[in-house]
Scaffold this motif. Structure first.
Motif, PDB file in Angstrom:
ATOM      1  N   GLU A 189       0.832  -1.205   0.000  1.00  0.00           N
ATOM      2  CA  GLU A 189       0.000   0.000   0.000  1.00  0.00           C
ATOM      3  C   GLU A 189       0.867   1.256   0.000  1.00  0.00           C
ATOM      4  O   GLU A 189       2.027   1.218   0.417  1.00  0.00           O
ATOM      5  CB  GLU A 189      -0.993   0.020   1.172  1.00  0.00           C
ATOM      6  CG  GLU A 189      -0.452  -0.193   2.550  1.00  0.00           C
ATOM      7  CD  GLU A 189      -0.301  -1.662   2.899  1.00  0.00           C
ATOM      8  OE1 GLU A 189       0.792  -2.198   2.569  1.00  0.00           O
ATOM      9  OE2 GLU A 189      -1.186  -2.248   3.529  1.00  0.00           O
ATOM     10  N   HIS A 190       0.338   2.324  -0.442  1.00  0.00           N
ATOM     11  CA  HIS A 190       1.001   3.630  -0.617  1.00  0.00           C
ATOM     12  C   HIS A 190       2.021   3.624  -1.760  1.00  0.00           C
ATOM     13  O   HIS A 190       1.924   4.473  -2.648  1.00  0.00           O
ATOM     14  CB  HIS A 190       1.655   4.135   0.689  1.00  0.00           C
ATOM     15  CG  HIS A 190       0.634   4.672   1.635  1.00  0.00           C
ATOM     16  ND1 HIS A 190      -0.014   5.878   1.430  1.00  0.00           N
ATOM     17  CD2 HIS A 190       0.104   4.160   2.779  1.00  0.00           C
ATOM     18  CE1 HIS A 190      -0.879   6.077   2.412  1.00  0.00           C
ATOM     19  NE2 HIS A 190      -0.845   5.056   3.239  1.00  0.00           N
ATOM     20  N   VAL A 220       2.068   1.716  -4.137  1.00  0.00           N
ATOM     21  CA  VAL A 220       1.303   1.405  -5.354  1.00  0.00           C
ATOM     22  C   VAL A 220       0.827   2.679  -6.051  1.00  0.00           C
ATOM     23  O   VAL A 220       0.677   2.717  -7.273  1.00  0.00           O
ATOM     24  CB  VAL A 220       0.115   0.448  -5.014  1.00  0.00           C
ATOM     25  CG1 VAL A 220      -0.976   1.154  -4.220  1.00  0.00           C
ATOM     26  CG2 VAL A 220      -0.451  -0.195  -6.257  1.00  0.00           C
ATOM     27  N   SER A 242      -9.664   3.056  -5.875  1.00  0.00           N
ATOM     28  CA  SER A 242      -8.634   2.235  -6.521  1.00  0.00           C
ATOM     29  C   SER A 242      -9.316   0.932  -6.959  1.00  0.00           C
ATOM     30  O   SER A 242     -10.312   0.507  -6.357  1.00  0.00           O
ATOM     31  CB  SER A 242      -7.498   1.969  -5.533  1.00  0.00           C
ATOM     32  OG  SER A 242      -7.326   0.603  -5.312  1.00  0.00           O
ATOM     33  N   ALA A 246      -4.518   2.202   4.367  1.00  0.00           N
ATOM     34  CA  ALA A 246      -3.925   3.540   4.356  1.00  0.00           C
ATOM     35  C   ALA A 246      -3.158   3.868   5.629  1.00  0.00           C
ATOM     36  O   ALA A 246      -2.261   4.709   5.628  1.00  0.00           O
ATOM     37  CB  ALA A 246      -5.018   4.578   4.130  1.00  0.00           C
TER      38      ALA A 246
HETATM   39  C1  MEV Z   1      -5.568   2.382   0.684  1.00  0.00           C
HETATM   40  O1  MEV Z   1      -6.405   1.271   0.948  1.00  0.00           O
HETATM   41  C2  MEV Z   1      -4.408   1.964  -0.163  1.00  0.00           C
HETATM   42  C3  MEV Z   1      -3.508   3.133  -0.578  1.00  0.00           C
HETATM   43  O2  MEV Z   1      -2.400   2.547  -1.273  1.00  0.00           O
HETATM   44  C4  MEV Z   1      -4.215   4.104  -1.468  1.00  0.00           C
HETATM   45  C5  MEV Z   1      -4.531   3.567  -2.853  1.00  0.00           C
HETATM   46  O3  MEV Z   1      -3.916   2.626  -3.327  1.00  0.00           O
HETATM   47  O4  MEV Z   1      -5.415   4.177  -3.504  1.00  0.00           O
HETATM   48  C6  MEV Z   1      -2.971   3.867   0.616  1.00  0.00           C
END
Ligand code: MEV
Length: 358
Positions: free
Chosen positions: A15-16, A18, A162, A296
């Motif tokens: 996460e992030h 990405v 997303s 997140a």
């Molecule tokens: C949030 O669930 C995941 C993040 O990578 C944001 C995203 O990918 O849109 C933090």
């Protein structure tokens, strides 16, 4: 009447990072949202939600959309948000089946805590689209459902959605996300434990905070690239350290180590929280191979890999942990359910709302 269910998800890795074109690997977990759809003679939508996993929430009411003051001891905005996803799912199902005036009675039940970053809205949306299109005699395949569900989330989230959550929920198993592409990947069975601190960070603010850091410090950019390296390494372990269909003990240890690494890198870019760090450490000290925040950050959930009974107990006794549960990777994505398969919970929530769409 048609019943479908779909799983929630955690991020094993990525996460992030990405957001900046690195790969990420979310996986479906065997906590599901279930949606029952019965076509109506008219074009009305009636929604009944049972046990949306909102602790201490007991209310029963019937009212028109908007303006009901309801005595809830949870955030009404969460309940409103859940309803917005159901409305958006109905719009997608109507469009897919070319039935713009189709009306439905809809019942929703979810074992996935709302607003915890575990993909509850995606699961409700995915299951709702599958159930509604089946009920209209126009079933979609899983990729079509994922695409429709993404469009529904996109509408509700003002273009911020997303594809990861809806794709993962529709397909099940683990998924590789990179840029706009999502593809299922092989994933051995993994014992997981989730700890939830009862809150949630603001995804938009957290993503903006990381963006600021990245523009200010080259080493923040390097940190996000390093998360991508961790993801690639994790994928290799999941692919290559398998005997039969099981991850070897060494593979589990290595995957856990990479999760620990991923958590450290996420902390470095400022998206962890005291509650998340406490849960991560409690899980590791209880013998989990590894643990990291999922989603997140800023609050919400951690996911741990390993000896789940001890890890769950340790999490339950951790200050800041609101609830903990053991789970595993759900190999099945969205699927139809038998008509007598409605989930039963000890504590029930009933929320009935009548929506008249004209
Ligand atoms: C949030 O669930 C995941 C993040 O990578 C944001 C995203 O990918 O849109 C933090």
């Amino acid at each position: 009447m048609t019943i479908c269910s779909a799983p929630g998800k955690v991020y094993l890795f990525g996460e992030h990072a990405v957001v900046y074109g690195e790969p990420a690997v979310p996986c479906a977990i065997d906590r599901r949202a279930t949606v029952e759809v019965t076509p109506r003679e008219d074009d009305h939508i009636r929604v009944t939600a049972e046990d949306l996993s909102l602790d201490g929430f007991t209310v029963e009411y019937t009212g028109e959309t908007g303006g009901d003051a309801v005595d809830l001891d949870v955030s009404q905005s969460l309940v409103e948000a859940a309803m917005a996803y159901i409305d958006a799912a109905v719009q997608q199902a109507r469009a897919a089946a070319d039935a713009p005036n189709a009306g439905f009675d809809i019942r929703v039940d979810s074992e996935i805590p709302l607003g915890a970053g575990l993909g509850s809205s995606a699961a409700v949306t995915v299951a709702g689209i599958d159930a509604a299109t089946r009920a209209l005699g126009e079933p979609l395949d899983r990729r079509q459902i994922a695409d429709r569900a993404y469009r529904a989330e996109f509408d509700v989230q003002d273009g911020q959605a997303s594809r990861a959550d809806t794709f993962c929920s529709a397909m099940g198993g683990a998924v590789r996300v990179e840029d706009d592409s999502c593809e299922p990947i092989d994933c051995p069975p993994l014992p997981l434990t989730v700890g939830f601190d009862g809150g949630a960070g603001d995804t938009g603010e957290l993503v903006s905070g990381v963006r600021r850091l990245r523009s200010e410090y080259d080493f923040a950019e390097d940190t996000l690239r390093a998360i991508g390296d961790v993801v690639r390494e994790g994928e290799q372990i999941m692919r290559e350290t398998v005997e039969g269909s099981q991850l070897t003990a060494a593979g589990q240890r290595e995957l856990g180590r990479l999760m620990n690494f991923n958590h450290g890198l996420l902390s470095a870019v400022g998206v962890s929280a005291r509650s998340l760090d406490q849960m991560v450490w409690a899980a590791r000290e209880a013998g989990a191979h590894g643990a990291k925040l999922t989603g997140a950050g800023g609050g919400g959930c951690v996911v741990a890999l390993g000896e789940s009974a001890q890890t769950r107990t340790a999490l339950e006794y951790t200050p800041g942990c609101h609830r903990a549960f053991t789970t595993e990777v759900a190999s099945d994505g969205v699927r139809p359910q038998e008509s007598d398969s409605w989930p039963h919970h000890e504590t029930r929530l009933t929320l009935t709302r009548v929506r008249c769409q004209s």
